[in-house]
Write an enzyme that holds these catalytic residues in place. Structure first.
Site, PDB file in Angstrom:
ATOM      1  N   SER A 189       0.836  -1.215   0.000  1.00  0.00           N
ATOM      2  CA  SER A 189       0.000   0.000   0.000  1.00  0.00           C
ATOM      3  C   SER A 189       0.862   1.253   0.000  1.00  0.00           C
ATOM      4  O   SER A 189       2.052   1.197   0.302  1.00  0.00           O
ATOM      5  CB  SER A 189      -0.871   0.048   1.251  1.00  0.00           C
ATOM      6  OG  SER A 189      -1.619  -1.116   1.373  1.00  0.00           O
TER       7      SER A 189
HETATM    8  N1  SAH Z   1       0.215  -5.054   4.332  1.00  0.00           N
HETATM    9  C1  SAH Z   1       0.916  -5.499   3.155  1.00  0.00           C
HETATM   10  C2  SAH Z   1       0.093  -5.321   1.914  1.00  0.00           C
HETATM   11  C3  SAH Z   1      -0.660  -6.495   1.664  1.00  0.00           C
HETATM   12  S1  SAH Z   1      -1.545  -6.646   0.159  1.00  0.00           S
HETATM   13  C4  SAH Z   1       2.208  -4.770   2.978  1.00  0.00           C
HETATM   14  O1  SAH Z   1       2.513  -3.863   3.776  1.00  0.00           O
HETATM   15  O2  SAH Z   1       2.943  -5.109   2.059  1.00  0.00           O
HETATM   16  C5  SAH Z   1      -2.710  -7.799   0.809  1.00  0.00           C
HETATM   17  C6  SAH Z   1      -2.146  -9.143   1.162  1.00  0.00           C
HETATM   18  O3  SAH Z   1      -3.198  -9.922   1.699  1.00  0.00           O
HETATM   19  C7  SAH Z   1      -1.591  -9.906  -0.019  1.00  0.00           C
HETATM   20  O4  SAH Z   1      -0.276 -10.296   0.228  1.00  0.00           O
HETATM   21  C8  SAH Z   1      -2.529 -11.107  -0.132  1.00  0.00           C
HETATM   22  O5  SAH Z   1      -1.893 -12.282  -0.593  1.00  0.00           O
HETATM   23  C9  SAH Z   1      -3.022 -11.253   1.283  1.00  0.00           C
HETATM   24  N2  SAH Z   1      -4.301 -11.942   1.426  1.00  0.00           N
HETATM   25  C10 SAH Z   1      -5.421 -11.811   0.671  1.00  0.00           C
HETATM   26  N3  SAH Z   1      -6.397 -12.601   1.130  1.00  0.00           N
HETATM   27  C11 SAH Z   1      -5.894 -13.263   2.201  1.00  0.00           C
HETATM   28  C12 SAH Z   1      -6.448 -14.230   3.103  1.00  0.00           C
HETATM   29  N4  SAH Z   1      -7.690 -14.662   2.988  1.00  0.00           N
HETATM   30  N5  SAH Z   1      -5.650 -14.688   4.090  1.00  0.00           N
HETATM   31  C13 SAH Z   1      -4.363 -14.250   4.213  1.00  0.00           C
HETATM   32  N6  SAH Z   1      -3.796 -13.327   3.390  1.00  0.00           N
HETATM   33  C14 SAH Z   1      -4.561 -12.845   2.400  1.00  0.00           C
END
Ligand code: SAH
Length: 194
Positions: free
Chosen positions: A43
């Site tokens: 993000s």
């Molecule tokens: N906070 C992160 C950004 C994450 S993007 C950062 O600072 O980089 C959102 C993330 O959520 C992705 O890596 C995706 O694979 C994960 N995600 C999506 N659905 C999910 C689920 N049901 N359980 C665990 N992770 C999930």
């Protein structure tokens, strides 16, 4: 310094390029979301900061994070909380995040690879919960795993746009919801997806 000032200070010093290992690394200093592979994004830093500040962390809190991703948000949480439990469904992303956070010296983060839609029951309740992927509705399991007096930040809505929600559970277990504005996240994959 107040805790919020300390968080802001740490955020300013935290080098986002440590969390990006592809051709987008050169844009790490810009306030933009960037691809981290597997169709996922890190993000924009200002939003990560805003979500962290709204969580109102303290050194006593046990925090559940759904969506480890690059581990950038995790670092902010780990610096200002007691323990972090972070769930990521893509094992390659979790693995890299684990290496980065361990290099930075964090020992208070436990990682799990899998679907975090239903939280992580084993270590519940959590004083704070942060979801960094977009949900269609608030997962009831996450509300259940939130401690009395706890807070949760979660984007909820549709694919195009979600509302960032601050959920509070008071000492009696009463839930209140505050809206923090419009955001756009990749989907929370699984039964609560948008
Ligand atoms: N906070 C992160 C950004 C994450 S993007 C950062 O600072 O980089 C959102 C993330 O959520 C992705 O890596 C995706 O694979 C994960 N995600 C999506 N659905 C999910 C689920 N049901 N359980 C665990 N992770 C999930």
């Amino acid at each position: 310094m107040s805790l919020n000032e300390e968080i802001f200070d740490f955020y300013k010093r935290l080098d986002r390029s440590l969390f990006i290992d592809n051709e987008f690394r050169e844009y790490a200093g810009e306030d933009k979301a960037l691809p981290i592979g597997f169709e996922q994004t890190i993000s924009q830093p200002s939003l990560v900061l805003e979500m962290t500040l709204h969580l109102d962390l303290n050194k006593e809190s046990k925090v559940l994070e759904i969506g480890t991703g690059s581990g950038y948000q995790t670092a902010l949480l780990a610096e200002f909380s007691r323990e972090i439990y972070s769930v990521e469904r893509i094992s390659e992303l979790s693995q890299k995040a684990q290496e980065r956070l361990s290099k930075l010296g964090y020992k208070n983060v436990s990682f799990r690879v899998g679907d975090g839609s239903e939280g992580w029951i084993q270590y519940a309740p959590y004083e704070r919960i942060i979801v960094t992927a977009g949900a269609g509705i608030i997962p009831k399991e996450l509300i259940e795993q939130l401690a009395l007096g706890g807070k949760m930040v979660i984007p909820v809505g549709k694919k195009e746009v979600q509302e960032l929600n601050l959920i509070s559970k008071d000492k009696q277990g009463e839930i209140t919801k505050e809206s923090l504005g419009k955001v756009r996240f990749v989907p929370l994959v699984g039964k609560y997806t948008y």
